[in-house]
Design a protein around this motif. Structure first.
Motif, PDB file in Angstrom:
ATOM      1  N   ALA A 268       0.834  -1.200   0.000  1.00  0.00           N
ATOM      2  CA  ALA A 268       0.000   0.000   0.000  1.00  0.00           C
ATOM      3  C   ALA A 268       0.871   1.253   0.000  1.00  0.00           C
ATOM      4  O   ALA A 268       1.924   1.285   0.643  1.00  0.00           O
ATOM      5  N   PRO A 269       0.472   2.290  -0.722  1.00  0.00           N
ATOM      6  CA  PRO A 269       1.237   3.544  -0.713  1.00  0.00           C
ATOM      7  C   PRO A 269       1.250   4.164   0.681  1.00  0.00           C
ATOM      8  O   PRO A 269       0.319   3.974   1.468  1.00  0.00           O
ATOM      9  N   GLU A 270       2.298   4.894   0.955  1.00  0.00           N
ATOM     10  CA  GLU A 270       2.396   5.569   2.243  1.00  0.00           C
ATOM     11  C   GLU A 270       1.339   6.671   2.358  1.00  0.00           C
ATOM     12  O   GLU A 270       1.009   7.336   1.373  1.00  0.00           O
ATOM     13  N   ASP A 271       0.840   6.857   3.574  1.00  0.00           N
ATOM     14  CA  ASP A 271      -0.090   7.949   3.903  1.00  0.00           C
ATOM     15  C   ASP A 271      -1.426   7.848   3.166  1.00  0.00           C
ATOM     16  O   ASP A 271      -2.136   8.852   3.021  1.00  0.00           O
ATOM     17  N   ILE A 272      -1.774   6.645   2.693  1.00  0.00           N
ATOM     18  CA  ILE A 272      -3.081   6.428   2.067  1.00  0.00           C
ATOM     19  C   ILE A 272      -3.861   5.438   2.933  1.00  0.00           C
ATOM     20  O   ILE A 272      -3.358   4.355   3.235  1.00  0.00           O
ATOM     21  N   PRO A 273      -5.072   5.785   3.363  1.00  0.00           N
ATOM     22  CA  PRO A 273      -5.861   4.849   4.175  1.00  0.00           C
ATOM     23  C   PRO A 273      -6.106   3.533   3.423  1.00  0.00           C
ATOM     24  O   PRO A 273      -6.435   3.529   2.238  1.00  0.00           O
ATOM     25  N   VAL A 274      -5.931   2.420   4.135  1.00  0.00           N
ATOM     26  CA  VAL A 274      -6.102   1.093   3.538  1.00  0.00           C
ATOM     27  C   VAL A 274      -7.451   0.519   3.951  1.00  0.00           C
ATOM     28  O   VAL A 274      -7.813   0.536   5.136  1.00  0.00           O
ATOM     29  N   VAL A 275      -8.181   0.006   2.963  1.00  0.00           N
ATOM     30  CA  VAL A 275      -9.476  -0.634   3.211  1.00  0.00           C
ATOM     31  C   VAL A 275      -9.352  -2.100   2.812  1.00  0.00           C
ATOM     32  O   VAL A 275      -9.141  -2.416   1.639  1.00  0.00           O
ATOM     33  N   GLU A 276      -9.472  -2.993   3.784  1.00  0.00           N
ATOM     34  CA  GLU A 276      -9.391  -4.432   3.517  1.00  0.00           C
ATOM     35  C   GLU A 276     -10.796  -4.939   3.182  1.00  0.00           C
ATOM     36  O   GLU A 276     -11.764  -4.623   3.878  1.00  0.00           O
ATOM     37  N   VAL A 277     -10.908  -5.729   2.108  1.00  0.00           N
ATOM     38  CA  VAL A 277     -12.204  -6.277   1.709  1.00  0.00           C
ATOM     39  C   VAL A 277     -12.109  -7.799   1.634  1.00  0.00           C
ATOM     40  O   VAL A 277     -11.023  -8.371   1.445  1.00  0.00           O
ATOM     41  N   ASP A 278     -13.266  -8.471   1.786  1.00  0.00           N
ATOM     42  CA  ASP A 278     -13.290  -9.920   1.703  1.00  0.00           C
ATOM     43  C   ASP A 278     -13.528 -10.364   0.272  1.00  0.00           C
ATOM     44  O   ASP A 278     -13.540  -9.539  -0.656  1.00  0.00           O
ATOM     45  N   GLU A 279     -13.740 -11.665   0.050  1.00  0.00           N
ATOM     46  CA  GLU A 279     -13.905 -12.194  -1.301  1.00  0.00           C
ATOM     47  C   GLU A 279     -15.110 -11.613  -2.024  1.00  0.00           C
ATOM     48  O   GLU A 279     -15.122 -11.495  -3.244  1.00  0.00           O
ATOM     49  N   GLY A 280     -16.133 -11.245  -1.269  1.00  0.00           N
ATOM     50  CA  GLY A 280     -17.330 -10.676  -1.867  1.00  0.00           C
ATOM     51  C   GLY A 280     -17.301  -9.178  -1.999  1.00  0.00           C
ATOM     52  O   GLY A 280     -18.287  -8.565  -2.422  1.00  0.00           O
ATOM     53  N   GLY A 281     -16.172  -8.563  -1.639  1.00  0.00           N
ATOM     54  CA  GLY A 281     -16.052  -7.120  -1.764  1.00  0.00           C
ATOM     55  C   GLY A 281     -16.537  -6.339  -0.559  1.00  0.00           C
ATOM     56  O   GLY A 281     -16.557  -5.104  -0.582  1.00  0.00           O
ATOM     57  N   GLN A 282     -16.924  -7.043   0.515  1.00  0.00           N
ATOM     58  CA  GLN A 282     -17.415  -6.356   1.709  1.00  0.00           C
ATOM     59  C   GLN A 282     -16.230  -5.859   2.541  1.00  0.00           C
ATOM     60  O   GLN A 282     -15.233  -6.567   2.707  1.00  0.00           O
ATOM     61  N   THR A 283     -16.384  -4.655   3.075  1.00  0.00           N
ATOM     62  CA  THR A 283     -15.324  -4.064   3.883  1.00  0.00           C
ATOM     63  C   THR A 283     -15.170  -4.807   5.200  1.00  0.00           C
ATOM     64  O   THR A 283     -16.157  -5.081   5.896  1.00  0.00           O
ATOM     65  N   LEU A 284     -13.935  -5.148   5.520  1.00  0.00           N
ATOM     66  CA  LEU A 284     -13.640  -5.814   6.783  1.00  0.00           C
ATOM     67  C   LEU A 284     -13.288  -4.773   7.841  1.00  0.00           C
ATOM     68  O   LEU A 284     -12.731  -3.711   7.525  1.00  0.00           O
ATOM     69  N   PRO A 285     -13.609  -5.057   9.110  1.00  0.00           N
ATOM     70  CA  PRO A 285     -13.241  -4.095  10.168  1.00  0.00           C
ATOM     71  C   PRO A 285     -11.733  -3.996  10.278  1.00  0.00           C
ATOM     72  O   PRO A 285     -11.018  -4.979  10.047  1.00  0.00           O
ATOM     73  N   PRO A 286     -11.232  -2.825  10.605  1.00  0.00           N
ATOM     74  CA  PRO A 286      -9.777  -2.667  10.736  1.00  0.00           C
ATOM     75  C   PRO A 286      -9.225  -3.552  11.846  1.00  0.00           C
ATOM     76  O   PRO A 286      -9.885  -3.801  12.853  1.00  0.00           O
ATOM     77  N   VAL A 287      -8.036  -4.053  11.640  1.00  0.00           N
ATOM     78  CA  VAL A 287      -7.384  -4.905  12.629  1.00  0.00           C
ATOM     79  C   VAL A 287      -6.870  -4.027  13.759  1.00  0.00           C
ATOM     80  O   VAL A 287      -6.111  -3.076  13.532  1.00  0.00           O
ATOM     81  N   GLU A 288      -7.290  -4.354  14.969  1.00  0.00           N
ATOM     82  CA  GLU A 288      -6.834  -3.584  16.131  1.00  0.00           C
ATOM     83  C   GLU A 288      -5.626  -4.268  16.748  1.00  0.00           C
ATOM     84  O   GLU A 288      -5.673  -5.452  17.094  1.00  0.00           O
ATOM     85  N   LEU A 289      -4.548  -3.536  16.883  1.00  0.00           N
ATOM     86  CA  LEU A 289      -3.348  -4.079  17.482  1.00  0.00           C
ATOM     87  C   LEU A 289      -3.516  -4.121  19.000  1.00  0.00           C
ATOM     88  O   LEU A 289      -4.115  -3.219  19.598  1.00  0.00           O
ATOM     89  N   PRO A 290      -2.987  -5.176  19.635  1.00  0.00           N
ATOM     90  CA  PRO A 290      -3.094  -5.236  21.107  1.00  0.00           C
ATOM     91  C   PRO A 290      -2.307  -4.100  21.738  1.00  0.00           C
ATOM     92  O   PRO A 290      -1.304  -3.637  21.206  1.00  0.00           O
ATOM     93  N   PRO A 291      -2.781  -3.630  22.856  1.00  0.00           N
ATOM     94  CA  PRO A 291      -2.082  -2.519  23.537  1.00  0.00           C
ATOM     95  C   PRO A 291      -0.688  -2.956  23.982  1.00  0.00           C
ATOM     96  O   PRO A 291      -0.457  -4.115  24.318  1.00  0.00           O
ATOM     97  N   ALA A 292       0.228  -2.025  23.918  1.00  0.00           N
ATOM     98  CA  ALA A 292       1.614  -2.338  24.328  1.00  0.00           C
ATOM     99  C   ALA A 292       1.657  -2.595  25.823  1.00  0.00           C
ATOM    100  O   ALA A 292       0.982  -1.914  26.627  1.00  0.00           O
ATOM    101  N   SER A 293       2.424  -3.577  26.208  1.00  0.00           N
ATOM    102  CA  SER A 293       2.552  -3.909  27.624  1.00  0.00           C
ATOM    103  C   SER A 293       3.418  -2.855  28.318  1.00  0.00           C
ATOM    104  O   SER A 293       4.274  -2.220  27.711  1.00  0.00           O
ATOM    105  N   PRO A 294       3.182  -2.630  29.612  1.00  0.00           N
ATOM    106  CA  PRO A 294       3.974  -1.617  30.336  1.00  0.00           C
ATOM    107  C   PRO A 294       5.466  -1.923  30.279  1.00  0.00           C
ATOM    108  O   PRO A 294       5.874  -3.093  30.375  1.00  0.00           O
ATOM    109  N   GLY A 295       6.228  -0.912  30.077  1.00  0.00           N
ATOM    110  CA  GLY A 295       7.671  -1.064  30.059  1.00  0.00           C
ATOM    111  C   GLY A 295       8.233  -1.485  28.737  1.00  0.00           C
ATOM    112  O   GLY A 295       9.443  -1.645  28.599  1.00  0.00           O
ATOM    113  N   SER A 296       7.351  -1.709  27.733  1.00  0.00           N
ATOM    114  CA  SER A 296       7.877  -2.126  26.434  1.00  0.00           C
ATOM    115  C   SER A 296       8.326  -0.930  25.644  1.00  0.00           C
ATOM    116  O   SER A 296       7.957   0.187  25.924  1.00  0.00           O
TER     117      SER A 296
END
Length: 273
Positions: A245-273
């Motif tokens: 994907a190009p830099e600074d362009i919002p990415v939209v992930e779609v499934d096989e039928g073309g439906q938009t998938l929810p954005p992947v949420e990264l787990p919160p960083a653990s303390p001290g990391s």
């Protein structure tokens, strides 16, 4: 009718034509299986294509022509860039046959996901697998698996008419008698698109069509591609098919039928990391 009798029949038939049909150095072909073999070989010469063209779409939603840069390599590598009248970028489609990326400049979004016909139709108003789309762009007509074949000569249109039969489905191929290339393909008995090829040019030991039209009658839609400056069978530049994907362009992930998938949420960083 045996081979010798068929050849005599063709010669007599063509003698009555206003202008003699040029069958090329191979002469008239009278056997359906032999013509199919020759046509298959003739359209199998081109493996890669790169260059410029004009892309025209006619559909109930609208019609128009845009400039395009194209790169295609068998079996499923494809890149198409579209530009408006002022040469401003409109969209870029890239696929490796498995996944696709589509950059829409007006939306400022980058769509990505499986390279299904539904997803590729976001870019072109026809739903085709990527490998089939690449084949069509490279001048190769997909054939139905035939159980039998019949051959005739259309003296008015000055073409062979080779028909492939499979049950109730048939594919009618109008074949250039000299170049042994399909100029028109129509499938009957099921809903399918038709193909037309034109502006054949000799390039070395083979002939390549510089214009292709795909017609989808059920959708009342046609897509025409006219090549204006291309190279054939050169080693492909694989960087053209990079799906990152190009830099600074919002990415939209779609499934096989073309439906938009929810954005992947990264787990919160653990303390001290």
């Amino acid at each position: 009718m045996n081979r010798a009798a068929a050849a005599i029949f063709l010669a007599l038939l063509c003698s009555g034509c206003p202008k003699r049909i040029d069958f090329g150095p191979q002469g008239p072909v009278t056997d359906a299986g032999e013509l199919f073999r020759l046509v298959s070989a003739a359209q199998d010469h081109v493996a890669t294509l790169q260059g410029d063209g004009k892309l025209r779409v006619e559909s109930p939603q609208g019609s128009g022509t845009v400039s395009a840069f194209l790169a295609a390599s068998r079996p499923g590598l494809l890149r198409v860039e579209m530009f408006d009248f002022f040469n401003r970028p409109i969209a870029v489609l890239v696929t490796d046959g498995q996944r696709f990326g589509l950059l829409q400049f007006q939306e400022n979004k980058y769509y990505q996901g499986p390279a299904t016909p539904r997803n590729l139709s976001r870019f072109l108003p026809v739903a085709l697998p990527s490998e089939e789309l690449v084949s069509v762009m490279l001048g190769k007509v997909p054939f139905i698996p035939a159980e039998r074949m019949t051959l005739a000569l259309d003296e008015k249109e000055r073409v062979y008419v080779l028909t492939l039969h499979r049950g109730a489905v048939s594919q009618v191929l109008h074949v250039h008698p000299k170049y042994l290339r399909v100029v028109r393909s129509q499938i009957r008995g099921l809903q399918a698109y038709g193909l037309e090829y034109d502006h054949f040019k000799e390039q070395g030991d083979f002939v390549f069509p510089h214009e292709v039209t795909l017609r989808a009658p059920t959708a009342d839609t046609s897509v025409g591609l006219r090549y204006t400056g291309i190279t054939l069978n050169e080693s492909p530049d694989l960087t053209l098919f990079d799906l990152a994907a190009p830099e600074d362009i919002p990415v939209v992930e779609v499934d096989e039928g073309g439906q938009t998938l929810p954005p992947v949420e990264l787990p919160p960083a653990s303390p001290g990391s």
